[in-house]
Design a protein around this motif. Structure first.
Motif, PDB file in Angstrom:
ATOM      1  N   VAL A 111     -19.933  52.615 -41.589  1.00 54.14           N
ATOM      2  CA  VAL A 111     -19.325  52.507 -39.687  1.00 54.14           C
ATOM      3  C   VAL A 111     -20.340  52.007 -39.447  1.00 54.14           C
ATOM      4  O   VAL A 111     -20.541  51.135 -38.237  1.00 54.14           O
ATOM      5  N   GLU A 112     -20.911  52.402 -39.464  1.00 55.80           N
ATOM      6  CA  GLU A 112     -22.942  52.102 -38.479  1.00 55.80           C
ATOM      7  C   GLU A 112     -23.216  50.900 -38.560  1.00 55.80           C
ATOM      8  O   GLU A 112     -23.895  50.266 -37.908  1.00 55.80           O
ATOM      9  N   GLU A 113     -23.120  50.776 -40.245  1.00 57.82           N
ATOM     10  CA  GLU A 113     -23.508  49.119 -40.880  1.00 57.82           C
ATOM     11  C   GLU A 113     -22.699  48.216 -39.148  1.00 57.82           C
ATOM     12  O   GLU A 113     -23.023  46.989 -39.113  1.00 57.82           O
ATOM     13  N   ALA A 114     -20.803  48.278 -39.039  1.00 57.98           N
ATOM     14  CA  ALA A 114     -19.916  47.291 -39.064  1.00 57.98           C
ATOM     15  C   ALA A 114     -20.813  47.544 -37.370  1.00 57.98           C
ATOM     16  O   ALA A 114     -20.571  46.317 -36.247  1.00 57.98           O
ATOM     17  N   VAL A 115     -21.048  48.789 -36.176  1.00 59.50           N
ATOM     18  CA  VAL A 115     -21.392  48.059 -35.436  1.00 59.50           C
ATOM     19  C   VAL A 115     -23.007  48.096 -35.302  1.00 59.50           C
ATOM     20  O   VAL A 115     -23.142  46.983 -34.005  1.00 59.50           O
ATOM     21  N   ALA A 116     -24.089  48.029 -35.669  1.00 55.61           N
ATOM     22  CA  ALA A 116     -25.361  47.435 -35.856  1.00 55.61           C
ATOM     23  C   ALA A 116     -25.187  45.690 -35.929  1.00 55.61           C
ATOM     24  O   ALA A 116     -25.819  45.557 -35.335  1.00 55.61           O
ATOM     25  N   ARG A 117     -24.086  45.300 -37.015  1.00 58.36           N
ATOM     26  CA  ARG A 117     -23.566  43.889 -37.151  1.00 58.36           C
ATOM     27  C   ARG A 117     -22.511  43.721 -36.076  1.00 58.36           C
ATOM     28  O   ARG A 117     -22.412  42.189 -36.416  1.00 58.36           O
ATOM     29  N   SER A 118     -22.613  44.221 -35.467  1.00 58.03           N
ATOM     30  CA  SER A 118     -21.192  43.555 -34.374  1.00 58.03           C
ATOM     31  C   SER A 118     -20.181  43.092 -34.827  1.00 58.03           C
ATOM     32  O   SER A 118     -19.302  41.816 -34.762  1.00 58.03           O
ATOM     33  N   CYS A 119     -19.877  43.790 -36.142  1.00 58.65           N
ATOM     34  CA  CYS A 119     -18.801  43.755 -36.670  1.00 58.65           C
ATOM     35  C   CYS A 119     -17.398  43.000 -35.800  1.00 58.65           C
ATOM     36  O   CYS A 119     -17.322  43.887 -35.068  1.00 58.65           O
ATOM     37  N   THR A 120     -16.482  41.743 -36.165  1.00 58.60           N
ATOM     38  CA  THR A 120     -15.005  41.401 -35.267  1.00 58.60           C
ATOM     39  C   THR A 120     -14.238  41.862 -36.062  1.00 58.60           C
ATOM     40  O   THR A 120     -12.589  42.291 -35.781  1.00 58.60           O
ATOM     41  N   HIS A 121     -14.476  41.581 -37.590  1.00 60.47           N
ATOM     42  CA  HIS A 121     -13.622  41.721 -38.388  1.00 60.47           C
ATOM     43  C   HIS A 121     -13.381  42.561 -39.601  1.00 60.47           C
ATOM     44  O   HIS A 121     -14.584  41.635 -39.784  1.00 60.47           O
ATOM     45  N   ALA A 122     -12.188  43.051 -40.389  1.00 63.47           N
ATOM     46  CA  ALA A 122     -12.809  43.514 -41.438  1.00 63.47           C
ATOM     47  C   ALA A 122     -11.615  42.951 -42.841  1.00 63.47           C
ATOM     48  O   ALA A 122     -10.648  42.711 -42.246  1.00 63.47           O
ATOM     49  N   VAL A 123     -12.095  42.500 -43.846  1.00 62.59           N
ATOM     50  CA  VAL A 123     -10.973  41.858 -45.068  1.00 62.59           C
ATOM     51  C   VAL A 123     -10.889  43.253 -45.995  1.00 62.59           C
ATOM     52  O   VAL A 123     -12.094  43.383 -46.931  1.00 62.59           O
ATOM     53  N   LEU A 124     -10.395  44.213 -45.989  1.00 61.12           N
ATOM     54  CA  LEU A 124     -10.603  45.564 -46.897  1.00 61.12           C
ATOM     55  C   LEU A 124      -9.824  44.843 -48.364  1.00 61.12           C
ATOM     56  O   LEU A 124      -8.333  45.062 -47.641  1.00 61.12           O
ATOM     57  N   LEU A 132      -8.029  53.062 -46.651  1.00 59.96           N
ATOM     58  CA  LEU A 132      -7.309  53.327 -45.464  1.00 59.96           C
ATOM     59  C   LEU A 132      -7.318  54.026 -44.354  1.00 59.96           C
ATOM     60  O   LEU A 132      -7.963  54.138 -43.630  1.00 59.96           O
ATOM     61  N   ARG A 133      -9.061  55.027 -45.110  1.00 65.17           N
ATOM     62  CA  ARG A 133      -9.546  55.625 -43.814  1.00 65.17           C
ATOM     63  C   ARG A 133     -10.838  55.067 -43.112  1.00 65.17           C
ATOM     64  O   ARG A 133     -10.389  54.855 -42.391  1.00 65.17           O
ATOM     65  N   LEU A 134     -11.553  54.411 -43.897  1.00 70.16           N
ATOM     66  CA  LEU A 134     -12.116  52.673 -43.153  1.00 70.16           C
ATOM     67  C   LEU A 134     -11.125  52.593 -42.200  1.00 70.16           C
ATOM     68  O   LEU A 134     -11.762  52.320 -41.007  1.00 70.16           O
ATOM     69  N   ALA A 135     -10.337  51.572 -42.575  1.00 66.45           N
ATOM     70  CA  ALA A 135      -9.581  51.270 -41.784  1.00 66.45           C
ATOM     71  C   ALA A 135      -9.418  52.325 -40.404  1.00 66.45           C
ATOM     72  O   ALA A 135      -9.729  50.931 -39.716  1.00 66.45           O
ATOM     73  N   ALA A 136      -8.866  52.536 -40.254  1.00 66.25           N
ATOM     74  CA  ALA A 136      -8.338  53.771 -39.571  1.00 66.25           C
ATOM     75  C   ALA A 136      -9.558  53.936 -38.534  1.00 66.25           C
ATOM     76  O   ALA A 136      -9.567  54.023 -36.397  1.00 66.25           O
ATOM     77  N   ARG A 137     -11.485  54.291 -39.162  1.00 69.07           N
ATOM     78  CA  ARG A 137     -11.963  54.438 -38.588  1.00 69.07           C
ATOM     79  C   ARG A 137     -12.462  52.460 -37.626  1.00 69.07           C
ATOM     80  O   ARG A 137     -13.137  53.152 -36.544  1.00 69.07           O
ATOM     81  N   LEU A 138     -12.059  52.299 -38.322  1.00 71.32           N
ATOM     82  CA  LEU A 138     -13.056  50.901 -38.074  1.00 71.32           C
ATOM     83  C   LEU A 138     -11.922  50.500 -36.725  1.00 71.32           C
ATOM     84  O   LEU A 138     -12.489  49.028 -35.916  1.00 71.32           O
ATOM     85  N   LYS A 139     -10.657  50.428 -36.664  1.00 76.96           N
ATOM     86  CA  LYS A 139      -9.975  50.065 -35.835  1.00 76.96           C
ATOM     87  C   LYS A 139     -10.207  50.920 -34.296  1.00 76.96           C
ATOM     88  O   LYS A 139      -9.864  50.187 -32.995  1.00 76.96           O
ATOM     89  N   LYS A 140     -11.005  52.052 -34.381  1.00 77.78           N
ATOM     90  CA  LYS A 140     -10.889  52.490 -33.085  1.00 77.78           C
ATOM     91  C   LYS A 140     -12.462  51.800 -32.750  1.00 77.78           C
ATOM     92  O   LYS A 140     -12.584  51.980 -31.579  1.00 77.78           O
ATOM     93  N   LEU A 141     -12.969  51.613 -33.524  1.00 73.88           N
ATOM     94  CA  LEU A 141     -13.420  50.472 -32.759  1.00 73.88           C
ATOM     95  C   LEU A 141     -14.195  48.843 -32.208  1.00 73.88           C
ATOM     96  O   LEU A 141     -14.443  48.750 -31.616  1.00 73.88           O
ATOM     97  N   GLY A 142     -12.568  49.079 -32.310  1.00 71.43           N
ATOM     98  CA  GLY A 142     -11.147  47.809 -32.542  1.00 71.43           C
ATOM     99  C   GLY A 142     -11.532  46.573 -32.998  1.00 71.43           C
ATOM    100  O   GLY A 142     -11.683  45.320 -32.777  1.00 71.43           O
ATOM    101  N   ILE A 143     -12.395  46.727 -34.060  1.00 76.23           N
ATOM    102  CA  ILE A 143     -12.455  45.833 -34.968  1.00 76.23           C
ATOM    103  C   ILE A 143     -10.959  45.923 -35.484  1.00 76.23           C
ATOM    104  O   ILE A 143     -10.370  46.422 -35.909  1.00 76.23           O
TER     105      ILE A 143
END
Length: 425
Positions: A111-124, A132-143
């Motif tokens: 999650v920290e890396e996603a923010v630091a790297r300005s992640c726009t999309h996740a392919v899990l 699925l747990r990671l998806a929920a956290r990334l979704k809250k970041l607008g990813i």
């Protein structure tokens, strides 16, 4: 036996992306500039899928950025992996409990890396307990979150459909019946087909054929032993398979017949363990010969009369070659009791789930013994009618999987999604 090879997978890949190849046909797909993708594969099957999709997406635009967690196949495509994928390779509920602190810390780090790297999309990719747990956290970041390979809702814990609806923007499914489930619950999904057929066609060309003595074929039966790809599976299943091989060898020798045993493996980390166990078996049972082959599982299946396989994606590889099989599966006692409460289908093997009946025998937990394995193996080898009926039903399952190139379909679905869902992070 083969000499053990050493391969160190870096925590952070130093490989540089390869040059893009010919662009796929995506003329009408105008995607946002410079999307940054997090990708996560937690096991070898996901690593293969991730590498295929990564390769296709890079053909479209070599400037796409990818990071996350992947295995050796994704690293070959220049993927930036921040952790060794093998560290995520756990099986069973109790194993997850022992690694809980590590997995929680790893998720925080992602999650920290996603923010630091300005992640726009996740392919899990698959690995639902973690992803699925990671998806929920990334979704809250607008990813925007894309999930490739649906969790087996139809098998157990169907209630996850509600969490999926909240946190997944696009689900890419392998089986047609899965799309219907998501359609019924208002989850956007695309059926991309199963990758098994295309993957096998591409991979088998890279595997050297295994020599076969045509003169011995009438008196020789070949059995492939597949203990799984994850370390936990290998350590749990290998002894049962090797003890089964010893009993089969003894019975065959008593009947003046000969059996050739093959053990393929793709897990570099477990090479020494597997080879040591093979040596111990050969020393304890004079005359038995067990051949170890690295990264040649398809060639092993191809020349086999029967495959003894740990439940998982490998069963579909056996289906592709239309070979009879026995499915074996064993986890810790606690994991077994918990899963028994949650599983909604009478089968665990994909071949049986897809056929809707016990096309092949499943030896689970207490039934997963050398004695039961040998009993079923010999029934298949000696009963021609039983064997042919099994092959016919396996062939029908193979036909239902289709011949689609799923990675191209998946990458096109992702590109279409990028066009329709511009980044708003």
């Amino acid at each position: 036996m083969a000499t053990s090879r050493k391969l160190t997978l870096p925590k952070k890949s130093s490989l540089k992306p390869k040059k893009a190849g010919d662009k796929i046909r995506t003329e009408n797909l105008s995607v946002p500039s410079s999307p940054v993708f997090m990708m996560l594969a937690g096991e070898h099957s996901g690593d293969l899928l991730g590498a295929e999709v990564l390769k296709e997406l890079k053909k479209h635009d070599p400037d796409f950025t990818f990071f996350g967690i992947g295995g050796p196949r994704m690293l070959e495509e220049g993927f930036d992996s921040i952790e060794n994928m093998e560290e995520l390779s756990v099986i069973g509920f109790t194993a997850v409990l022992f690694k809980y602190k590590f997995l929680k810390a790893l998720m925080d780090r992602l999650v920290e890396e996603a923010v630091a790297r300005s992640c726009t999309h996740a392919v899990l990719i698959d690995y639902p307990g973690f992803n699925l747990r990671l998806a929920a956290r990334l979704k809250k970041l607008g990813i925007k979150v894309i999930f490739y390979v649906s969790p087996q809702l139809w098998a157990w814990n169907f209630g996850r459909i509600h969490k999926i609806k909240e946190s997944i923007d696009l689900m890419l499914v392998l089986f047609p019946f899965e799309k219907k489930i998501y359609d019924d619950y208002g989850v956007r999904s695309v059926f991309v087909g199963h990758p098994i057929a295309q993957r096998i066609k591409e991979k088998i060309r890279k595997e050297a054929p295994i020599p076969v003595d045509e003169k011995q074929l009438a008196h020789l039966q070949t059995i492939t032993l597949m203990p799984g790809s994850r370390s936990g599976e290998i350590h749990r299943m290998l002894d049962t398979l090797l003890r089964s091989a010893a009993l089969i060898h003894a019975e065959a020798e008593a009947e003046k017949k000969h059996v050739r045993f093959l053990i393929p493996n793709i897990n570099v980390k477990e090479e020494e363990f597997i080879q040591t166990k093979i040596k111990e078996t050969e020393e304890a049972h004079p005359g038995i010969k067990i051949e170890y082959l690295f990264d040649r599982s398809l060639r092993c299946i191809e020349i086999s009369d029967i495959v003894l396989v740990t439940s998982g994606t490998a069963t579909l590889e056996v289906v592709y070659f239309e070979k009879p099989m026995v499915i074996l599966y064993k986890v810790s006692l606690l994991s077994y009791f918990i899963s028994a409460l949650l599983i909604r289908t009478p089968f665990i093997g994909l071949v049986n789930i897809l056929s809707g009946r016990e096309t092949v025998k499943e030896l689970i937990q207490a039934e997963c013994t050398p004695e039961e394995t040998v009993r079923e193996t010999m029934a298949i080898l000696k009963n021609k009618k039983y064997r042919n009926q099994m092959i016919e039903e396996i062939r029908s399952v193979k036909e239902s999987l289709g011949e689609e190139h799923s990675s191209k379909n998946a990458s096109r679905a992702i590109l279409q999604f990028l066009k329709e869902k511009p980044t708003t992070v």
